[in-house]
Enzyme design. Sequence first.
Site, mmCIF file in Angstrom:
data_model
loop_
_atom_site.group_PDB
_atom_site.id
_atom_site.type_symbol
_atom_site.label_atom_id
_atom_site.label_comp_id
_atom_site.label_asym_id
_atom_site.label_seq_id
_atom_site.Cartn_x
_atom_site.Cartn_y
_atom_site.Cartn_z
ATOM 1 C CB THR A 1 7.587 -3.787 -1.637
ATOM 2 O OG1 THR A 1 7.966 -3.357 -0.326
ATOM 3 C CG2 THR A 1 7.940 -5.255 -1.812
ATOM 4 C CB SER B 1 12.236 0.541 -3.641
ATOM 5 O OG SER B 1 11.269 0.475 -2.630
ATOM 6 C CB CYS C 1 -11.303 5.733 -4.635
ATOM 7 S SG CYS C 1 -12.439 6.883 -3.822
#
Length: 351
Positions: free
Chosen positions: A92, A61, A278
Amino acid sequence: MSARPRVCVLHVGGTIGMVRTETGYAPQPDFLGNYMNTMPELRRPELPAFDVVSLEPLLDSADMAPEDWVRIAAAIAERYDDYTGFVVVHGTDTMAYTASALSFLLPGLAKPVIITGSQLSLENVRSDGREHIITSLLLAGAGEIPEVCIYFASRLLRGNRAQKVHNLDFVAFDSGNLPPLAHVGVGVEVARHLVRKPGAHGMKMIPLVRKPEVAAVRLFPGIGAAMMSKLLEPPLEGLVLETYGVGNAPSRDQALLTAIARSAAPPREVVIVNCSQCHGGSVRQTVYSTGAALARAGVLSGFDMTPEAALTKLYCLLAAGLPPAEVRARMQQDLAGELTRAPESAGANVP
């Protein structure tokens, strides 16, 4: 007796279907399909029937590009009427990007698209891939959650809300601003109040007419105007600005803000979207003067979108040939459950 549901398994690559080679793990055609044919669990009547389609070239990936998002979406669209749901077997590392992109490329979705993979290859005796395949098939075959999702480590996450948060733990993905759509333990607990309604007018893949230039940059202490100006030069058309906290950026460097404002204004009209570094929370550009400075410079609030969702959304809208003004408007609209437009004064985000 009603016919068993049928699921299309699209194998696009990733660790789950890799085998060890002299140069390290690499995808191997037919490995996944052959392995699944040896799994006795998959022949049980409570599981849906399935077909495995290998979308070659199979890729690690890390090698995924926007054209690969398009070929996966096209493969789903081509087979959409023939299956109850879809399982996309994927690596992933960029899974969150693909999941986000598919959610924008397939508007009107009324069937599950479950993206899964594993931290360990099926070749490994401790692979997490076996359970991921079994449960993803169950979820796709049930047809209850008509969204693009990521299934990993007993949780079903909305794809455009997920991020990879660990590269060694089996709990590799999390969703900072939306609880899981389902928890899978002894039973499957679906958070039905979070699940989006199926598309009412049919799914139709959006046509992409061009390949836009988009980028993302993570702010850091000391980033200067020269670097930002260089990044914003043509041919760049869209930028995800990953800022501090609730959307803050350096405000003492007027040259930096000027470079941003100049690019966002005509004639360039670069679409610049503010996303927080964040993992949870939302951009609120009016809370601090440092964020308000970006708003005055023409930067859009990305609210609680992940940077992955913002980047892929920006790419898809520009690739569809929309003018900058329309792209700017749609970037702040909820198209596929990717954002919550909370008031600037609000605290925690809600789905």
